[in-house]
Design an enzyme around this catalytic site. Structure first.
Site, PDB file in Angstrom:
ATOM      1  N   GLY A 180      79.356  -5.292  94.188  1.00  0.00           N
ATOM      2  CA  GLY A 180      80.116  -4.316  94.986  1.00  0.00           C
ATOM      3  C   GLY A 180      81.285  -4.968  95.687  1.00  0.00           C
ATOM      4  O   GLY A 180      81.579  -6.164  95.476  1.00  0.00           O
TER       5      GLY A 180
ATOM      6  N   GLY B  21      83.270  -4.797 119.061  1.00  0.00           N
ATOM      7  CA  GLY B  21      83.884  -4.882 117.729  1.00  0.00           C
ATOM      8  C   GLY B  21      82.890  -4.747 116.586  1.00  0.00           C
ATOM      9  O   GLY B  21      83.267  -4.455 115.459  1.00  0.00           O
TER      10      GLY B  21
ATOM     11  N   HIS C 230     113.479   2.604  97.256  1.00  0.00           N
ATOM     12  CA  HIS C 230     113.537   1.762  96.058  1.00  0.00           C
ATOM     13  C   HIS C 230     114.078   0.380  96.442  1.00  0.00           C
ATOM     14  O   HIS C 230     115.015   0.311  97.238  1.00  0.00           O
ATOM     15  CB  HIS C 230     114.475   2.404  95.032  1.00  0.00           C
ATOM     16  CG  HIS C 230     114.693   1.552  93.825  1.00  0.00           C
ATOM     17  ND1 HIS C 230     113.750   1.437  92.820  1.00  0.00           N
ATOM     18  CD2 HIS C 230     115.749   0.755  93.457  1.00  0.00           C
ATOM     19  CE1 HIS C 230     114.216   0.613  91.892  1.00  0.00           C
ATOM     20  NE2 HIS C 230     115.426   0.180  92.250  1.00  0.00           N
TER      21      HIS C 230
ATOM     22  N   TYR D 134      75.590  -8.069 121.556  1.00  0.00           N
ATOM     23  CA  TYR D 134      76.357  -9.309 121.404  1.00  0.00           C
ATOM     24  C   TYR D 134      77.401  -9.458 122.503  1.00  0.00           C
ATOM     25  O   TYR D 134      77.720  -8.510 123.214  1.00  0.00           O
ATOM     26  CB  TYR D 134      77.023  -9.361 120.028  1.00  0.00           C
ATOM     27  CG  TYR D 134      76.031  -9.597 118.912  1.00  0.00           C
ATOM     28  CD1 TYR D 134      75.314 -10.788 118.841  1.00  0.00           C
ATOM     29  CD2 TYR D 134      75.783  -8.624 117.966  1.00  0.00           C
ATOM     30  CE1 TYR D 134      74.379 -11.004 117.835  1.00  0.00           C
ATOM     31  CE2 TYR D 134      74.850  -8.833 116.948  1.00  0.00           C
ATOM     32  CZ  TYR D 134      74.150 -10.025 116.900  1.00  0.00           C
ATOM     33  OH  TYR D 134      73.226 -10.239 115.911  1.00  0.00           O
TER      34      TYR D 134
ATOM     35  N   GLU E  20      75.951  -3.075 124.293  1.00  0.00           N
ATOM     36  CA  GLU E  20      76.131  -3.921 123.095  1.00  0.00           C
ATOM     37  C   GLU E  20      75.337  -5.214 123.288  1.00  0.00           C
ATOM     38  O   GLU E  20      75.441  -5.869 124.312  1.00  0.00           O
ATOM     39  CB  GLU E  20      77.622  -4.209 122.886  1.00  0.00           C
ATOM     40  CG  GLU E  20      77.943  -5.265 121.836  1.00  0.00           C
ATOM     41  CD  GLU E  20      77.340  -4.984 120.460  1.00  0.00           C
ATOM     42  OE1 GLU E  20      77.561  -3.874 119.930  1.00  0.00           O
ATOM     43  OE2 GLU E  20      76.639  -5.868 119.918  1.00  0.00           O
TER      44      GLU E  20
ATOM     45  N   ARG F 218      73.647  -2.425 102.513  1.00  0.00           N
ATOM     46  CA  ARG F 218      73.365  -2.518 103.940  1.00  0.00           C
ATOM     47  C   ARG F 218      72.390  -1.418 104.325  1.00  0.00           C
ATOM     48  O   ARG F 218      72.372  -0.345 103.716  1.00  0.00           O
ATOM     49  CB  ARG F 218      74.674  -2.406 104.748  1.00  0.00           C
ATOM     50  CG  ARG F 218      75.614  -3.574 104.454  1.00  0.00           C
ATOM     51  CD  ARG F 218      76.843  -3.559 105.322  1.00  0.00           C
ATOM     52  NE  ARG F 218      76.553  -3.666 106.734  1.00  0.00           N
ATOM     53  CZ  ARG F 218      76.301  -4.817 107.383  1.00  0.00           C
ATOM     54  NH1 ARG F 218      76.292  -5.962 106.726  1.00  0.00           N
ATOM     55  NH2 ARG F 218      76.064  -4.820 108.674  1.00  0.00           N
TER      56      ARG F 218
ATOM     57  N   GLU G 212      74.577  -7.863  88.510  1.00  0.00           N
ATOM     58  CA  GLU G 212      74.673  -6.465  88.949  1.00  0.00           C
ATOM     59  C   GLU G 212      73.731  -5.613  88.090  1.00  0.00           C
ATOM     60  O   GLU G 212      73.704  -5.749  86.877  1.00  0.00           O
ATOM     61  CB  GLU G 212      76.141  -6.002  88.797  1.00  0.00           C
ATOM     62  CG  GLU G 212      76.383  -4.523  88.833  1.00  0.00           C
ATOM     63  CD  GLU G 212      75.948  -3.860  90.138  1.00  0.00           C
ATOM     64  OE1 GLU G 212      76.327  -4.327  91.215  1.00  0.00           O
ATOM     65  OE2 GLU G 212      75.204  -2.856  90.048  1.00  0.00           O
TER      66      GLU G 212
ATOM     67  N   GLY H  43      69.469  -2.344 123.611  1.00  0.00           N
ATOM     68  CA  GLY H  43      69.127  -1.013 124.116  1.00  0.00           C
ATOM     69  C   GLY H  43      68.040  -0.334 123.311  1.00  0.00           C
ATOM     70  O   GLY H  43      68.022  -0.425 122.085  1.00  0.00           O
TER      71      GLY H  43
HETATM   72  P1  FAD Z   1      78.619  -1.692 113.488  1.00  0.00           P
HETATM   73  O1  FAD Z   1      79.953  -2.255 113.237  1.00  0.00           O
HETATM   74  O2  FAD Z   1      77.466  -2.210 112.693  1.00  0.00           O
HETATM   75  O3  FAD Z   1      78.324  -1.812 115.020  1.00  0.00           O
HETATM   76  C1  FAD Z   1      77.091  -1.518 115.572  1.00  0.00           C
HETATM   77  C2  FAD Z   1      76.951  -2.304 116.838  1.00  0.00           C
HETATM   78  O4  FAD Z   1      75.770  -1.888 117.506  1.00  0.00           O
HETATM   79  C3  FAD Z   1      76.819  -3.807 116.603  1.00  0.00           C
HETATM   80  O5  FAD Z   1      77.768  -4.492 117.386  1.00  0.00           O
HETATM   81  C4  FAD Z   1      75.397  -4.114 117.050  1.00  0.00           C
HETATM   82  O6  FAD Z   1      75.272  -5.393 117.623  1.00  0.00           O
HETATM   83  C5  FAD Z   1      75.136  -3.019 118.056  1.00  0.00           C
HETATM   84  N1  FAD Z   1      73.722  -2.688 118.206  1.00  0.00           N
HETATM   85  C6  FAD Z   1      72.864  -2.297 117.236  1.00  0.00           C
HETATM   86  N2  FAD Z   1      71.660  -2.048 117.767  1.00  0.00           N
HETATM   87  C7  FAD Z   1      71.757  -2.286 119.096  1.00  0.00           C
HETATM   88  C8  FAD Z   1      70.857  -2.190 120.178  1.00  0.00           C
HETATM   89  N3  FAD Z   1      69.603  -1.784 119.990  1.00  0.00           N
HETATM   90  N4  FAD Z   1      71.303  -2.511 121.399  1.00  0.00           N
HETATM   91  C9  FAD Z   1      72.584  -2.922 121.608  1.00  0.00           C
HETATM   92  N5  FAD Z   1      73.478  -3.025 120.620  1.00  0.00           N
HETATM   93  C10 FAD Z   1      73.071  -2.689 119.373  1.00  0.00           C
HETATM   94  N6  FAD Z   1      84.680  -1.403 106.350  1.00  0.00           N
HETATM   95  C11 FAD Z   1      85.948  -0.999 106.152  1.00  0.00           C
HETATM   96  O7  FAD Z   1      86.283   0.138 106.462  1.00  0.00           O
HETATM   97  N7  FAD Z   1      86.889  -1.852 105.619  1.00  0.00           N
HETATM   98  C12 FAD Z   1      86.581  -3.116 105.254  1.00  0.00           C
HETATM   99  O8  FAD Z   1      87.438  -3.852 104.771  1.00  0.00           O
HETATM  100  C13 FAD Z   1      85.255  -3.563 105.458  1.00  0.00           C
HETATM  101  N8  FAD Z   1      84.908  -4.822 105.137  1.00  0.00           N
HETATM  102  C14 FAD Z   1      83.643  -5.247 105.386  1.00  0.00           C
HETATM  103  C15 FAD Z   1      83.307  -6.556 105.057  1.00  0.00           C
HETATM  104  C16 FAD Z   1      82.036  -7.017 105.298  1.00  0.00           C
HETATM  105  C17 FAD Z   1      81.692  -8.449 104.955  1.00  0.00           C
HETATM  106  C18 FAD Z   1      81.059  -6.146 105.871  1.00  0.00           C
HETATM  107  C19 FAD Z   1      79.668  -6.631 106.141  1.00  0.00           C
HETATM  108  C20 FAD Z   1      81.376  -4.846 106.195  1.00  0.00           C
HETATM  109  C21 FAD Z   1      82.668  -4.379 105.951  1.00  0.00           C
HETATM  110  N9  FAD Z   1      83.034  -3.066 106.251  1.00  0.00           N
HETATM  111  C22 FAD Z   1      84.314  -2.651 106.019  1.00  0.00           C
HETATM  112  C23 FAD Z   1      82.071  -2.101 106.826  1.00  0.00           C
HETATM  113  C24 FAD Z   1      82.272  -1.963 108.330  1.00  0.00           C
HETATM  114  O9  FAD Z   1      82.129  -3.214 108.948  1.00  0.00           O
HETATM  115  C25 FAD Z   1      81.274  -0.974 108.908  1.00  0.00           C
HETATM  116  O10 FAD Z   1      81.346   0.239 108.201  1.00  0.00           O
HETATM  117  C26 FAD Z   1      81.542  -0.712 110.367  1.00  0.00           C
HETATM  118  O11 FAD Z   1      81.460  -1.888 111.130  1.00  0.00           O
HETATM  119  C27 FAD Z   1      80.540   0.301 110.912  1.00  0.00           C
HETATM  120  O12 FAD Z   1      80.793   0.543 112.248  1.00  0.00           O
HETATM  121  P2  FAD Z   1      79.633   1.063 113.219  1.00  0.00           P
HETATM  122  O13 FAD Z   1      80.275   1.232 114.560  1.00  0.00           O
HETATM  123  O14 FAD Z   1      78.946   2.206 112.624  1.00  0.00           O
HETATM  124  O15 FAD Z   1      78.559  -0.089 113.257  1.00  0.00           O
END
Ligand code: FAD
Length: 619
Positions: A315, A166, A593, A162, A160, A408, A336, A241
């Protein structure tokens, strides 16, 4: 040279699908199989590819159009004999799969856009670290995959960039947005209390403290993840990575709170890998680089509350952030391109949300594009155009803050996937099968990077599948190795006020696809609890199969709710769909209820004709 029509291929027996994105324009040179448009139906979005290579002459469709098999998408100038007999493009697999099982409203399949399989590089160097499973990305998909694989006895490394695990969800997405939305909901609730006889006066907002609360929430959860990774002996490697071969990933160490590279590199050798690198916000190219133009991450930073705020894109993410800022005092405009906000949800549900929220907005600009923006000392001046021919463009406006929430984009092109032989589509998605396997048999992908809907709960379920298949294959456990992502439905929730939640088939989809449904719609004006709460604007709607084959006992196909806490209740409807429940099963399940959840049982009773909490139903 010849001009041919490129048509929509076989999309099963869908009457129509809506265009949600146009990916090419006249003058573009395109390859065969390149995606032309994205369409959405049955909660799956997928791309329609071109059958030929050539130069786009004329687009015959536009955003929002409904198209069917045989509709002409565009005319293409092509070379050679292939031009003589234009063939239909291959049918998008995800859509065909959705058609085959449309009654049970299957969960969206991964992106169907074709991608060329690259040849993997060979890596001859030495590895600093070895593992059974390498997980790239520590978001909900990545950490869930890593933890499940570790629980199944595998040696796991998670990479990761960061400082915390999470991903988007915990750090800059689901969780911080909900921390702020909770505060906004309490403020709105308190302001209603004056009508009920208790006046708390005007709130005094301390924005620094509020930001601090949000950070504390994030810290608690990400800290918990770090502890759980340790307990499971999952090795976390901090850095960026990129693949260097089919079994090797190079990590360039990062430091600080962002992703500053230190220059130190290490190589990890893996038997199997899971790509969970997620997505990032789309940035419109013409937007000025100015602190007053933000994406959702910038909006969540909550630097200050603007007087006038524009939300670009109607959205869920934009409207959730808009809710927070408006409760804190901002006046909102939203622009929109489509003909309604919160696409995907039934219009009758959205109408109730919109009526309750009208007071937040100065302008709701539908069927409108943003075409330009410039930074001025007074603010960001934004210009608009009608999205449809003949439409009227609103006058330019100046804003203190512009939130870009237009979608996104996946991170597939940023990880040197080709060096591992993994195919990535033009748009950065990675195609997978129902076991989450990429075109390279020992490499899997999950979460936002494999397609819509980009939701954390989808990522987590995919993560468990990938980890189980891998463990099954490495340990010779046939049962685990047979794991597959076969969820029928994935719920969606807008955590606005009121909340809007839906799952499975929507009424609008049923109409568009000619699916006969029996509707049970329970108005919350008949709910004792909603009335007691002073929030009876909501409705709960259930849709049951009413086809002749169902013989009056049709299973539930979908449901939607608008009202307070709708998001907390939609899981029951998802469970009913997964279990194949009918109206009697749901109606005869005793709900406590007085609760808002009771409205689900009552909506089923209405469909069944046995509800005694509403006036007598017409026979
Ligand atoms: P991510 O959460 O994007 O995680 C990917 C990780 O990979 C990141 O930490 C990134 O730093 C890391 N990474 C990427 N490339 C590299 C690399 N080359 N080397 C090392 N690390 C890397 N979803 C819901 O279900 N409910 C909600 O209420 C909701 N609210 C949201 C609100 C906002 C404002 C946003 C932006 C999104 C929201 N989402 C919500 C969507 C949700 O956040 C994503 O669908 C979810 O985080 C996807 O998970 P993921 O593991 O696929 O990717």
């Amino acid at each position: 040279m010849a001009i041919i029509d490129i048509k929509v291929p076989d999309i099963g027996d869908f009457a129509e699908v809506a265009i949600i994105e146009v990916l090419v324009q006249p003058g573009d040179t395109i390859k065969a199989e390149q995606s032309l448009i994205t369409v959405e139906s049955d909660k799956a979005s997928m791309e329609i590819p071109s059958s030929h290579a050539g130069v786009v002459k004329e687009l015959k469709v536009k955003l929002g159009d409904k198209i069917a098999e045989g509709s002409v998408v565009l005319t293409l100038e092509v070379q050679g004999a292939g031009a003589a007999a234009p063939a239909a493009a291959p049918a998008p697999a995800a859509l065909v799969a959705a058609v085959a099982e449309k009654k049970s409203a299957p969960a969206p399949a991964p992106q169907a856009q074709a991608a060329i399989n690259p040849v993997a590089s060979s890596f001859a160097g030495t590895a600093d670290l070895e593992c059974d499973v390498l997980v790239l990305g520590g978001g909900p998909g990545g950490y869930s995959a890593a933890f499940r694989a570790a629980d199944l006895g595998l040696k796991v490394v998670i990479v990761e960039r960061y400082a915390t695990l999470g991903g988007v969800c915990l750090n800059v997405g689901c969780i911080p947005s909900k921390a702020l939305l909770h505060v906004a909901a309490v403020m709105d609730e308190v302001s209603h209390m004056a009508d009920l006889g208790v006046d708390f006066g005007a709130p005094a907002v301390n924005i620094d403290k509020l930001r601090g609360h949000k950070e504390k929430v994030i810290g608690k959860l990400t800290g918990g993840l770090a502890a759980m990774a340790k307990m499971r002996k999952v090795t976390t490697v901090r850095g960026y990575g990129a693949f260097v071969g089919a079994n090797h990933l190079e990590v360039e160490e990062t430091t600080g709170t962002g992703q500053e590279k230190t220059g130190t590199k290490k190589v990890i050798a893996f038997k199997k890998a899971i790509i969970a690198a997620g997505s990032q916000a789309v940035r419109l190219p013409f937007m000025p680089d100015d602190p007053r133009v933000v994406d959702s991450t910038g909006a969540l930073a909550l630097k200050e509350v603007p007087k006038r705020m524009l939300i670009l894109g109607g959205g869920i993410i934009g409207l959730e952030m808009g809710t927070v800022y408006s409760t804190l005092g901002a006046r909102l405009d939203v622009v929109e391109m489509m003909d309604g906000l919160m696409q995907g949800a039934d219009r009758d549900l959205v109408k109730i949300w919109q009526k309750m929220n009208a007071k937040r907005f100065d302008n709701i600009m539908l069927k409108t594009k943003t075409v330009g923006a410039k930074a001025t000392p007074e603010g960001i001046e934004v210009t608009f155009a009608a999205a449809e021919e003949g439409g009227t463009a609103p006058a330019p406006q100046t804003y203190d803050l512009v939130l870009q929430a237009v979608g996104r984009t996946p991170n597939g092109k940023k990880i040197a996937a080709e060096k591992a032989g993994v195919a990535v589509t033009d748009r950065g998605f990675i195609n997978v099968d129902i076991q989450m396997r990429t075109n390279v048999p020992h490499i899997f992908a999950i979460g936002d990077i494999v397609g819509q809907p980009m939701l954390a709960h989808k990522a987590v379920h995919e993560a468990h599948v990938a980890a189980e298949v891998i463990a099954g294959e490495l340990q010779g456990n046939k049962e685990l190795a047979a794991a597959a992502f076969n969820a029928r439905v994935i719920p969606s929730v807008a955590y606005t006020d009121p909340e809007v939640a839906w799952v499975g088939l929507t009424e609008d989809q049923a109409k568009a696809q000619g699916i006969k449904v029996k509707k049970g719609l329970f108005p919350w004006t008949a709910s004792g609890r909603a009335i007691a709460n002073g929030r009876d604007e909501g409705v709960t709607k259930l849709l049951f199969d009413d086809s002749p084959e169902a013989h009056g006992h049709g299973k539930i196909l979908g449901g939607g709710m608008v009202g307070t806490h709708a998001g907390d209740m939609i899981g029951e409807i998802a469970l009913a769909i997964e279990m194949g429940a009918d109206a009697v099963d749901i109606g005869k399940t005793i709900h406590p209820h007085p609760t808002l959840g009771e409205s689900i049982g009552m909506a089923a009773e209405i469909a069944h004709g046995s509800c005694t909490d509403v006036p007598p139903q017409k026979k």
